[in-house]
Design a protein around this motif. Structure first.
Motif, mmCIF file in Angstrom:
data_model
loop_
_atom_site.group_PDB
_atom_site.id
_atom_site.type_symbol
_atom_site.label_atom_id
_atom_site.label_comp_id
_atom_site.label_asym_id
_atom_site.label_seq_id
_atom_site.Cartn_x
_atom_site.Cartn_y
_atom_site.Cartn_z
ATOM 1 N N GLY A 1 0.817 -1.214 0.000
ATOM 2 C CA GLY A 1 0.000 0.000 0.000
ATOM 3 C C GLY A 1 0.848 1.260 0.000
ATOM 4 O O GLY A 1 0.551 2.223 -0.721
ATOM 5 N N LEU A 2 1.918 1.245 0.775
ATOM 6 C CA LEU A 2 2.820 2.403 0.800
ATOM 7 C C LEU A 2 3.483 2.616 -0.553
ATOM 8 O O LEU A 2 3.635 3.751 -1.013
ATOM 9 C CB LEU A 2 3.888 2.217 1.882
ATOM 10 C CG LEU A 2 3.425 2.391 3.323
ATOM 11 C CD1 LEU A 2 4.539 1.999 4.284
ATOM 12 C CD2 LEU A 2 2.992 3.822 3.575
ATOM 13 N N ALA A 3 3.888 1.531 -1.177
ATOM 14 C CA ALA A 3 4.536 1.639 -2.485
ATOM 15 C C ALA A 3 3.580 2.231 -3.511
ATOM 16 O O ALA A 3 3.957 3.118 -4.288
ATOM 17 C CB ALA A 3 5.033 0.274 -2.937
ATOM 18 N N HIS A 4 2.343 1.765 -3.501
ATOM 19 C CA HIS A 4 1.361 2.306 -4.443
ATOM 20 C C HIS A 4 1.096 3.781 -4.166
ATOM 21 O O HIS A 4 0.974 4.584 -5.101
ATOM 22 C CB HIS A 4 0.059 1.509 -4.378
ATOM 23 C CG HIS A 4 0.162 0.150 -4.983
ATOM 24 N ND1 HIS A 4 0.405 -0.060 -6.316
ATOM 25 C CD2 HIS A 4 0.069 -1.084 -4.430
ATOM 26 C CE1 HIS A 4 0.445 -1.355 -6.563
ATOM 27 N NE2 HIS A 4 0.263 -2.002 -5.428
ATOM 28 N N ALA A 5 1.012 4.145 -2.899
ATOM 29 C CA ALA A 5 0.793 5.552 -2.548
ATOM 30 C C ALA A 5 1.985 6.400 -2.993
ATOM 31 O O ALA A 5 1.803 7.519 -3.491
ATOM 32 C CB ALA A 5 0.570 5.691 -1.048
ATOM 33 N N GLY A 6 3.189 5.862 -2.818
ATOM 34 C CA GLY A 6 4.386 6.590 -3.250
ATOM 35 C C GLY A 6 4.414 6.793 -4.752
ATOM 36 O O GLY A 6 4.776 7.870 -5.240
ATOM 37 N N VAL A 7 4.028 5.784 -5.499
ATOM 38 C CA VAL A 7 3.983 5.893 -6.959
ATOM 39 C C VAL A 7 2.950 6.930 -7.368
ATOM 40 O O VAL A 7 3.207 7.771 -8.246
ATOM 41 C CB VAL A 7 3.675 4.519 -7.599
ATOM 42 C CG1 VAL A 7 3.328 4.657 -9.070
ATOM 43 C CG2 VAL A 7 4.861 3.579 -7.426
ATOM 44 N N ASP A 8 1.790 6.904 -6.739
ATOM 45 C CA ASP A 8 0.743 7.882 -7.059
ATOM 46 C C ASP A 8 1.214 9.302 -6.761
ATOM 47 O O ASP A 8 1.002 10.220 -7.566
ATOM 48 C CB ASP A 8 -0.537 7.580 -6.272
ATOM 49 C CG ASP A 8 -1.210 6.295 -6.729
ATOM 50 O OD1 ASP A 8 -0.884 5.806 -7.834
ATOM 51 O OD2 ASP A 8 -2.054 5.772 -5.966
ATOM 52 N N THR A 9 1.878 9.486 -5.622
ATOM 53 C CA THR A 9 2.394 10.810 -5.262
ATOM 54 C C THR A 9 3.451 11.270 -6.262
ATOM 55 O O THR A 9 3.456 12.429 -6.676
ATOM 56 C CB THR A 9 2.989 10.779 -3.842
ATOM 57 O OG1 THR A 9 1.966 10.381 -2.935
ATOM 58 C CG2 THR A 9 3.527 12.130 -3.439
ATOM 59 N N ALA A 10 4.325 10.359 -6.661
ATOM 60 C CA ALA A 10 5.359 10.711 -7.640
ATOM 61 C C ALA A 10 4.732 11.117 -8.969
ATOM 62 O O ALA A 10 5.164 12.092 -9.603
ATOM 63 C CB ALA A 10 6.314 9.538 -7.835
ATOM 64 N N LYS A 11 3.708 10.391 -9.404
ATOM 65 C CA LYS A 11 3.032 10.733 -10.659
ATOM 66 C C LYS A 11 2.398 12.121 -10.568
ATOM 67 O O LYS A 11 2.470 12.903 -11.523
ATOM 68 C CB LYS A 11 1.952 9.695 -10.985
ATOM 69 C CG LYS A 11 2.514 8.389 -11.494
ATOM 70 C CD LYS A 11 1.399 7.403 -11.801
ATOM 71 C CE LYS A 11 1.951 6.071 -12.287
ATOM 72 N NZ LYS A 11 0.861 5.109 -12.554
ATOM 73 N N GLU A 12 1.793 12.429 -9.414
ATOM 74 C CA GLU A 12 1.191 13.752 -9.229
ATOM 75 C C GLU A 12 2.251 14.845 -9.299
ATOM 76 O O GLU A 12 2.037 15.895 -9.917
ATOM 77 C CB GLU A 12 0.463 13.817 -7.894
ATOM 78 C CG GLU A 12 -0.792 12.984 -7.828
ATOM 79 C CD GLU A 12 -1.398 12.915 -6.434
ATOM 80 O OE1 GLU A 12 -0.920 13.631 -5.526
ATOM 81 O OE2 GLU A 12 -2.350 12.134 -6.251
ATOM 82 N N GLN A 13 3.397 14.601 -8.667
ATOM 83 C CA GLN A 13 4.464 15.604 -8.668
ATOM 84 C C GLN A 13 5.029 15.800 -10.070
ATOM 85 O O GLN A 13 5.338 16.929 -10.474
ATOM 86 C CB GLN A 13 5.581 15.202 -7.692
ATOM 87 C CG GLN A 13 5.150 15.224 -6.238
ATOM 88 C CD GLN A 13 4.649 16.588 -5.793
ATOM 89 O OE1 GLN A 13 5.191 17.621 -6.142
ATOM 90 N NE2 GLN A 13 3.567 16.589 -5.025
ATOM 91 N N VAL A 14 5.187 14.720 -10.810
ATOM 92 C CA VAL A 14 5.679 14.824 -12.187
ATOM 93 C C VAL A 14 4.706 15.652 -13.017
ATOM 94 O O VAL A 14 5.118 16.511 -13.805
ATOM 95 C CB VAL A 14 5.886 13.421 -12.804
ATOM 96 C CG1 VAL A 14 6.057 13.490 -14.307
ATOM 97 C CG2 VAL A 14 7.090 12.735 -12.171
#
Length: 111
Positions: free
Chosen positions: A48-61
Motif C-alpha cells: 500500500g505504501l509503495a502504491h501511494a508513493g507511486v501515485d504521489t510521484a506521478k502527481e508531482q511529475v
C-alpha cells in the motif's frame, strides 16, 4: 519378531507424541503462525505504501510538467511582447541596450 515389534512401537510412539503435540510444540506453532500473519500484514502495508508513493510521484511529475508548460508559455509571451516593442521603437531599444551594457560594464569594474 521382537525386534520388529519394538521398531514399530518406537516409530508409532514417536509419531503419536508428535501428532498430539507437546505444549512447547503447540506454543511454537502458535508463534510461527503469528509471525506468518505479521509478515503477511507487513507485505500488505508495504504494498500500500509503495502504491501511494507511486501515485504521489506521478502527481508531482504532472505538477512539474504543468509548471514547465506555464513557464514556456510566459516566456513566449514575453518574447513576443519584446519583439513587438523593438519593432515599434527600434532606436529606443538600441539606446536601452547600450545603457544596460554600460551599467553592467561599470559594475564589473571596467573603465
Amino acid at each position: 519378531m521382537t525386534s520388529s515389534s519394538s521398531m514399530s512401537s518406537t516409530s508409532s510412539g514417536g509419531s503419536s507424541s508428535g501428532g498430539s503435540g507437546s505444549p512447547a510444540r503447540e506454543k511454537l506453532g502458535d508463534h510461527v503462525g503469528a509471525v506468518k500473519d505479521d509478515l503477511h500484514q507487513l507485505k500488505t502495508d508495504f504494498s500500500g505504501l509503495a502504491h501511494a508513493g507511486v501515485d504521489t510521484a506521478k502527481e508531482q511529475v504532472q505538477k512539474v510538467k504543468d509548471a514547465a508548460e506555464n513557464g514556456t508559455h510566459k516566456a513566449e509571451e514575453w518574447h513576443s511582447a519584446l519583439v513587438k516593442n523593438v519593432k515599434q521603437h527600434p532606436t529606443a531599444a538600441v539606446l536601452a541596450s547600450v545603457a544596460v551594457g554600460i551599467m553592467i560594464g561599470r559594475m564589473l569594474g571596467g573603465r
